[in-house]
Design a protein around this motif. Sequence first.
Motif, PDB file in Angstrom:
ATOM      1  N   ARG A 143       6.308  25.405 -14.473  1.00 52.98           N
ATOM      2  CA  ARG A 143       5.902  24.794 -13.196  1.00 52.98           C
ATOM      3  C   ARG A 143       4.718  23.855 -13.400  1.00 52.98           C
ATOM      4  O   ARG A 143       4.650  22.794 -12.792  1.00 52.98           O
ATOM      5  N   ARG A 144       3.801  24.257 -14.267  1.00 51.84           N
ATOM      6  CA  ARG A 144       2.632  23.412 -14.519  1.00 51.84           C
ATOM      7  C   ARG A 144       3.058  22.094 -15.168  1.00 51.84           C
ATOM      8  O   ARG A 144       2.502  21.030 -14.862  1.00 51.84           O
ATOM      9  N   ALA A 145       4.035  22.150 -16.076  1.00 56.59           N
ATOM     10  CA  ALA A 145       4.539  20.927 -16.705  1.00 56.59           C
ATOM     11  C   ALA A 145       5.128  19.994 -15.658  1.00 56.59           C
ATOM     12  O   ALA A 145       4.983  18.771 -15.734  1.00 56.59           O
ATOM     13  N   LEU A 146       5.790  20.571 -14.657  1.00 60.60           N
ATOM     14  CA  LEU A 146       6.361  19.771 -13.570  1.00 60.60           C
ATOM     15  C   LEU A 146       5.253  19.142 -12.742  1.00 60.60           C
ATOM     16  O   LEU A 146       5.291  17.952 -12.423  1.00 60.60           O
ATOM     17  N   GLU A 147       4.247  19.929 -12.416  1.00 60.00           N
ATOM     18  CA  GLU A 147       3.174  19.433 -11.560  1.00 60.00           C
ATOM     19  C   GLU A 147       2.283  18.419 -12.265  1.00 60.00           C
ATOM     20  O   GLU A 147       1.664  17.578 -11.619  1.00 60.00           O
ATOM     21  N   ARG A 148       2.234  18.484 -13.579  1.00 62.14           N
ATOM     22  CA  ARG A 148       1.433  17.525 -14.335  1.00 62.14           C
ATOM     23  C   ARG A 148       2.258  16.303 -14.726  1.00 62.14           C
ATOM     24  O   ARG A 148       1.779  15.445 -15.464  1.00 62.14           O
ATOM     25  N   ALA A 149       3.502  16.231 -14.251  1.00 60.84           N
ATOM     26  CA  ALA A 149       4.390  15.108 -14.548  1.00 60.84           C
ATOM     27  C   ALA A 149       4.696  15.014 -16.041  1.00 60.84           C
ATOM     28  O   ALA A 149       4.985  13.932 -16.549  1.00 60.84           O
ATOM     29  N   ASP A 150       4.620  16.151 -16.748  1.00 62.80           N
ATOM     30  CA  ASP A 150       5.027  16.174 -18.150  1.00 62.80           C
ATOM     31  C   ASP A 150       6.541  16.334 -18.278  1.00 62.80           C
ATOM     32  O   ASP A 150       7.084  16.253 -19.377  1.00 62.80           O
TER      33      ASP A 150
ATOM     34  N   TRP B 133      12.595  19.913  -9.425  1.00 58.83           N
ATOM     35  CA  TRP B 133      11.824  18.692  -9.605  1.00 58.83           C
ATOM     36  C   TRP B 133      10.621  18.720  -8.669  1.00 58.83           C
ATOM     37  O   TRP B 133      10.554  19.501  -7.728  1.00 58.83           O
ATOM     38  N   HIS B 134       9.657  17.861  -8.951  1.00 60.43           N
ATOM     39  CA  HIS B 134       8.436  17.794  -8.143  1.00 60.43           C
ATOM     40  C   HIS B 134       8.774  17.261  -6.762  1.00 60.43           C
ATOM     41  O   HIS B 134       9.550  16.318  -6.614  1.00 60.43           O
ATOM     42  N   THR B 135       8.172  17.858  -5.757  1.00 61.95           N
ATOM     43  CA  THR B 135       8.467  17.453  -4.381  1.00 61.95           C
ATOM     44  C   THR B 135       8.152  15.979  -4.128  1.00 61.95           C
ATOM     45  O   THR B 135       8.813  15.328  -3.316  1.00 61.95           O
ATOM     46  N   HIS B 136       7.171  15.423  -4.848  1.00 64.27           N
ATOM     47  CA  HIS B 136       6.836  14.008  -4.663  1.00 64.27           C
ATOM     48  C   HIS B 136       7.879  13.081  -5.278  1.00 64.27           C
ATOM     49  O   HIS B 136       7.829  11.869  -5.045  1.00 64.27           O
ATOM     50  N   ARG B 137       8.809  13.640  -6.069  1.00 67.90           N
ATOM     51  CA  ARG B 137       9.813  12.805  -6.741  1.00 67.90           C
ATOM     52  C   ARG B 137      11.171  12.868  -6.039  1.00 67.90           C
ATOM     53  O   ARG B 137      12.156  12.341  -6.574  1.00 67.90           O
ATOM     54  N   THR B 138      11.232  13.463  -4.880  1.00 67.37           N
ATOM     55  CA  THR B 138      12.514  13.645  -4.197  1.00 67.37           C
ATOM     56  C   THR B 138      13.187  12.318  -3.874  1.00 67.37           C
ATOM     57  O   THR B 138      14.415  12.195  -3.926  1.00 67.37           O
ATOM     58  N   THR B 139      12.409  11.289  -3.536  1.00 68.01           N
ATOM     59  CA  THR B 139      12.991   9.999  -3.160  1.00 68.01           C
ATOM     60  C   THR B 139      13.184   9.069  -4.357  1.00 68.01           C
ATOM     61  O   THR B 139      13.582   7.923  -4.179  1.00 68.01           O
TER      62      THR B 139
END
Length: 300
Positions: free
Chosen positions: A138-145, A276-282
């Motif tokens: 989850r941290r990798a997702l949130e850090r955009a890694d 996926w990260h919620t900010h990347r949904t679009t």
Amino acid sequence: MRFNKLDLNLLVALDALLTERSISRAAEKIHLSQSAMSNALSRLREYFGDELLVQIGRKMEPTPRAEGLADAVRDVLVRVEATISTQPEFSPETSTRLFRLLVSDYTLATLMPPFLASVYERAPGIRIDLRPQVADPRRALERADADLLIIPKDYCSPEHPAEFLFEEDFCCVIWAESSLATGDLTRERYLEAGHVVVVPGQGQPAIEDWIIQRLGVSRNVGVTTFNFAAPAQLVVGTDRIATMHRRLAVQAARLEAIVLREVPLPMPPMQQSMQWHTHRTTDLGLAWLRAVLRETSLTL
């Protein structure tokens, strides 16, 4: 640009410093000189009234104040990046975009081969970076890694969108000449046998071990391994048993002297998902990639 008297460019430097914990590596990461990064750290220390990073031996360690800032700073940067990098159109036929996926070796052996073939057929210029799952995906997702995680539903973060892909059940794998290969595999024989168990090194048990623990039983563990496909080889020549994903077991049975038996415990199937990260949904490119994964999972 400044916000509340803070040069927002310094947030990029702070994120790099907290990630790398080294002035030289942080400078290299965001293409600054070492002196410029040292100056940025000095300005950050002055603004926050805190050392932020302190030298301990050969390492720089974050202060409690810095640790409290780390996730908030990364979230701001991910939001900005997601907003400005999202293109109004996405053409897979001509795209050369790189996508980073965090996957287990189980996913590498089952889902990835047909998925990569489908991506290549539709978008030969797209690149895929398959990365091993880490202690805290989850941290990798949130850090955009990572752009996507492919993980069991039970391990998905409740803070980000996730979508079910396919189910996988479990079976037992036994050496064909083992005493366990004759007669019924009862609950008693299963629990008394020595087991080969996967410990993937992600800070948590493998999903099948987690399910068995929830059933309130324990196994006699004789061997542990980090690889989901390995147990089929490691039981050969022994009276040990392994509980494996059925798709991997079927693949292994083509090559190894093993037999497959049903698990004599009520084990629910694993639900493999993507997140996926919620900010990347679009993000249109990521939405396209998710659609290909969704279609591929239907063929398994």
